[in-house]
Design an enzyme around this catalytic site. Structure first.
Site, PDB file in Angstrom:
ATOM      1  N   ILE A   1     -20.862   0.188   5.984  1.00 22.47           N
ATOM      2  CA  ILE A   1     -20.070   1.366   6.338  1.00 22.47           C
ATOM      3  C   ILE A   1     -20.708   2.114   7.508  1.00 22.47           C
ATOM      4  CG2 ILE A   1     -19.361   3.650   5.490  1.00 22.47           C
ATOM      5  CD1 ILE A   1     -18.931   2.308   2.723  1.00 22.47           C
TER       6      ILE A   1
ATOM      7  N   ASN B   1     -25.559   8.662   5.731  1.00 21.46           N
ATOM      8  CA  ASN B   1     -24.758   7.619   5.073  1.00 21.46           C
ATOM      9  C   ASN B   1     -25.588   6.621   4.275  1.00 21.46           C
ATOM     10  OD1 ASN B   1     -22.362   5.522   5.041  1.00 21.46           O
ATOM     11  ND2 ASN B   1     -24.083   4.481   6.058  1.00 21.46           N
TER      12      ASN B   1
ATOM     13  N   SER C   1     -18.644   9.491  -2.264  1.00 20.80           N
ATOM     14  CA  SER C   1     -17.981   8.343  -2.894  1.00 20.80           C
ATOM     15  C   SER C   1     -16.910   8.899  -3.809  1.00 20.80           C
ATOM     16  CB  SER C   1     -18.972   7.539  -3.721  1.00 20.80           C
ATOM     17  OG  SER C   1     -18.284   6.585  -4.520  1.00 20.80           O
TER      18      SER C   1
ATOM     19  N   TYR D   1     -25.802   6.764 -10.007  1.00 24.50           N
ATOM     20  CA  TYR D   1     -25.010   6.708  -8.768  1.00 24.50           C
ATOM     21  C   TYR D   1     -23.936   7.802  -8.786  1.00 24.50           C
ATOM     22  CZ  TYR D   1     -22.186   4.872  -4.920  1.00 24.50           C
ATOM     23  OH  TYR D   1     -21.486   4.745  -3.739  1.00 24.50           O
TER      24      TYR D   1
ATOM     25  N   LYS E   1     -23.619  11.042  -6.170  1.00 25.04           N
ATOM     26  CA  LYS E   1     -22.485  11.253  -5.258  1.00 25.04           C
ATOM     27  C   LYS E   1     -21.765  12.577  -5.533  1.00 25.04           C
ATOM     28  CE  LYS E   1     -23.043   7.676  -2.677  1.00 25.04           C
ATOM     29  NZ  LYS E   1     -23.428   7.826  -1.268  1.00 25.04           N
TER      30      LYS E   1
ATOM     31  N   ILE F   1     -15.321  -0.557  -1.040  1.00 26.54           N
ATOM     32  CA  ILE F   1     -15.307  -1.126   0.305  1.00 26.54           C
ATOM     33  C   ILE F   1     -16.130  -2.417   0.261  1.00 26.54           C
ATOM     34  CG2 ILE F   1     -15.845  -0.727   2.750  1.00 26.54           C
ATOM     35  CD1 ILE F   1     -13.833   1.330   1.679  1.00 26.54           C
TER      36      ILE F   1
ATOM     37  N   THR G   1     -18.531  -4.243   1.339  1.00 27.85           N
ATOM     38  CA  THR G   1     -19.768  -4.376   2.119  1.00 27.85           C
ATOM     39  C   THR G   1     -20.813  -5.136   1.300  1.00 27.85           C
ATOM     40  OG1 THR G   1     -20.784  -2.396   1.208  1.00 27.85           O
ATOM     41  CG2 THR G   1     -19.355  -2.098   3.138  1.00 27.85           C
TER      42      THR G   1
HETATM   43  N1  LIG Z   1     -19.433  -0.108  -0.380  1.00 33.95           N
HETATM   44  C1  LIG Z   1     -18.738   0.705  -1.131  1.00 33.95           C
HETATM   45  O1  LIG Z   1     -17.808   0.321  -1.851  1.00 33.95           O
HETATM   46  C2  LIG Z   1     -19.039   2.173  -1.116  1.00 33.95           C
HETATM   47  C3  LIG Z   1     -18.144   3.032  -1.763  1.00 33.95           C
HETATM   48  C4  LIG Z   1     -18.382   4.397  -1.760  1.00 33.95           C
HETATM   49  C5  LIG Z   1     -19.503   4.903  -1.123  1.00 33.95           C
HETATM   50  N2  LIG Z   1     -20.354   4.033  -0.501  1.00 33.95           N
HETATM   51  C6  LIG Z   1     -21.516   4.624   0.145  1.00 33.95           C
HETATM   52  O2  LIG Z   1     -21.521   4.280   1.524  1.00 33.95           O
HETATM   53  C7  LIG Z   1     -22.862   4.261   2.007  1.00 33.95           C
HETATM   54  C8  LIG Z   1     -23.120   2.948   2.722  1.00 33.95           C
HETATM   55  O3  LIG Z   1     -22.858   1.902   1.813  1.00 33.95           O
HETATM   56  P1  LIG Z   1     -22.714   0.379   2.273  1.00 33.95           P
HETATM   57  O4  LIG Z   1     -21.742  -0.229   1.336  1.00 33.95           O
HETATM   58  O5  LIG Z   1     -22.477   0.297   3.733  1.00 33.95           O
HETATM   59  O6  LIG Z   1     -24.196  -0.129   1.885  1.00 33.95           O
HETATM   60  P2  LIG Z   1     -25.128  -1.256   2.540  1.00 33.95           P
HETATM   61  O7  LIG Z   1     -26.103  -1.618   1.475  1.00 33.95           O
HETATM   62  O8  LIG Z   1     -24.304  -2.329   3.152  1.00 33.95           O
HETATM   63  O9  LIG Z   1     -25.874  -0.445   3.696  1.00 33.95           O
HETATM   64  C9  LIG Z   1     -26.800   0.560   3.399  1.00 33.95           C
HETATM   65  C10 LIG Z   1     -27.749   0.713   4.581  1.00 33.95           C
HETATM   66  O10 LIG Z   1     -28.683   1.748   4.264  1.00 33.95           O
HETATM   67  C11 LIG Z   1     -29.975   1.316   4.664  1.00 33.95           C
HETATM   68  N3  LIG Z   1     -31.003   2.011   3.871  1.00 33.95           N
HETATM   69  C12 LIG Z   1     -31.337   1.791   2.573  1.00 33.95           C
HETATM   70  N4  LIG Z   1     -32.362   2.569   2.215  1.00 33.95           N
HETATM   71  C13 LIG Z   1     -32.700   3.307   3.309  1.00 33.95           C
HETATM   72  C14 LIG Z   1     -33.701   4.277   3.563  1.00 33.95           C
HETATM   73  N5  LIG Z   1     -34.567   4.662   2.611  1.00 33.95           N
HETATM   74  N6  LIG Z   1     -33.770   4.834   4.795  1.00 33.95           N
HETATM   75  C15 LIG Z   1     -32.903   4.449   5.763  1.00 33.95           C
HETATM   76  N7  LIG Z   1     -31.938   3.516   5.586  1.00 33.95           N
HETATM   77  C16 LIG Z   1     -31.841   2.945   4.369  1.00 33.95           C
HETATM   78  C17 LIG Z   1     -29.984  -0.180   4.401  1.00 33.95           C
HETATM   79  O11 LIG Z   1     -31.013  -0.850   5.116  1.00 33.95           O
HETATM   80  C18 LIG Z   1     -28.571  -0.561   4.845  1.00 33.95           C
HETATM   81  O12 LIG Z   1     -28.531  -0.895   6.219  1.00 33.95           O
HETATM   82  C19 LIG Z   1     -23.755   4.490   0.787  1.00 33.95           C
HETATM   83  O13 LIG Z   1     -24.107   5.857   0.723  1.00 33.95           O
HETATM   84  C20 LIG Z   1     -22.852   4.123  -0.371  1.00 33.95           C
HETATM   85  O14 LIG Z   1     -23.209   4.751  -1.567  1.00 33.95           O
HETATM   86  C21 LIG Z   1     -20.161   2.689  -0.489  1.00 33.95           C
END
Ligand SMILES: NC(=O)c1ccc[n+]([C@@H]2O[C@H](COP(=O)([O-])OP(=O)(O)OC[C@H]3O[C@@H](n4cnc5c(N)ncnc54)[C@H](O)[C@@H]3O)[C@@H](O)[C@H]2O)c1
Length: 257
Positions: free
Chosen positions: A23, A96, A148, A163, A167, A196, A198
């Site tokens: 994301i 994020n 989220s 989680y 959120k 999403i 990912t």
């Molecule tokens: N994927 C979903 O369905 C979904 C739904 C709702 C919310 N979200 C939220 O969206 C955000 C991104 O999720 P995503 O699906 O892209 O996840 P992802 O795991 O694909 O990406 C997360 C990124 O954060 C980085 N990261 C992790 N720990 C870190 C730290 N301590 N310092 C700096 N960077 C760090 C990771 O290296 C990675 O690049 C998150 O907050 C997640 O909770 C995701």
């Protein structure tokens, strides 16, 4: 100024945390496509550098990768200082970076509770405070935190109390920041995605759940990261000057049913 001009981010500087992939990468790409120069912030420097390079090549905007562990409080003001030094300012900050983890609440360890809250909630506080301090003194700005739908609903069937709690905290924390700074030029909002597709959701343990989640989403599918770029550009830009202290849910209809 026409509404399409208001969406443009030319001359603006943004950072996005957790932007190496998923994301965050999609949000950073969208901001750059709208004209912003973008700092790609992640704990994974190698991946962040690749993403920064790809965005620069695709958009012609200035980008730079930063290796930052956002859970360390002192890193937040250092990041702001570094981005301002490298880019000449900071107008847009996206917090994020986040993680997911499933475990029944009765079995959740203290370590896993802290790991989740540190990354998903404390880091968002550190970042918003640091970016806000700069923006309050330097002409304002827009801060957008990734919440989220789990901040408003309790997902089923997977147990993820830490989680969901993190959120809900991000959403209400962002509203609180937004209200405090509402008449001082700094807007704070959350984007709350539904499911999403990912890497966060690609683990083996989640495989059986992905079809189930799509089945209970009115659009009958998971979202794509790029489907969050529109709301990101809106909230970052002057198209949303009256939007603050609000939560923007983008979930294929999930929370309505
Ligand atoms: N994927 C979903 O369905 C979904 C739904 C709702 C919310 N979200 C939220 O969206 C955000 C991104 O999720 P995503 O699906 O892209 O996840 P992802 O795991 O694909 O990406 C997360 C990124 O954060 C980085 N990261 C992790 N720990 C870190 C730290 N301590 N310092 C700096 N960077 C760090 C990771 O290296 C990675 O690049 C998150 O907050 C997640 O909770 C995701």
């Amino acid at each position: 100024m026409s509404i399409m001009d208001k969406f443009r981010l030319d001359g603006k500087v943004a950072y996005v945390t957790g932007a190496a992939q998923g994301i965050g990468e999609a949000l950073a790409t969208g901001l750059a496509e709208a004209g912003a120069d973008v700092a790609v912030v992640d704990i994974n420097l190698e991946k962040a550098e690749g993403t920064a390079k790809n965005i620069a090549e695709a958009t012609g905007r200035k980008t730079k990768a930063y290796a930052v562990d956002v859970t360390v409080a002192e890193n937040a003001p250092k990041l702001v200082e570094q981005v301002v030094a490298d880019f000449g300012g900071l107008h847009i900050a996206f917090h994020n970076a986040g993680m997911a983890h499933n475990v029944p609440s009765e079995d959740l360890s203290v370590e896993d509770w802290h790991r989740m809250i540190n990354l998903n909630m404390h880091a968002v506080f550190f970042g918003t405070q640091a970016a806000g301090r700069y923006m309050l003194e330097n002409g304002g700005g827009s801060i957008v935190n990734t919440g989220s739908m789990s901040g408003s609903i309790v997902n089923v069937p997977q147990p993820q109390i830490h989680y969901n709690t993190s959120k809900a905290g991000v959403v209400h924390m962002s509203k609180s920041f937004g209200v405090e700074w509402a008449d001082r030029g700094v807007r704070v909002n959350t984007i709350s995605p539904g499911y999403i597709g990912t890497e966060l959701l690609q683990s083996e343990e989640l495989a059986p759940l992905r079809d189930e989640w799509a089945g209970v989403t009115p659009q009958r599918r998971l979202g794509r990261p790029d489907e969050l770029a529109g709301i990101a550009v809106y909230l970052a830009s002057d198209a949303s000057t009256y939007a603050t202290a609000s939560d923007f849910i983008v979930d294929g209809g999930y929370t309505a049913v």
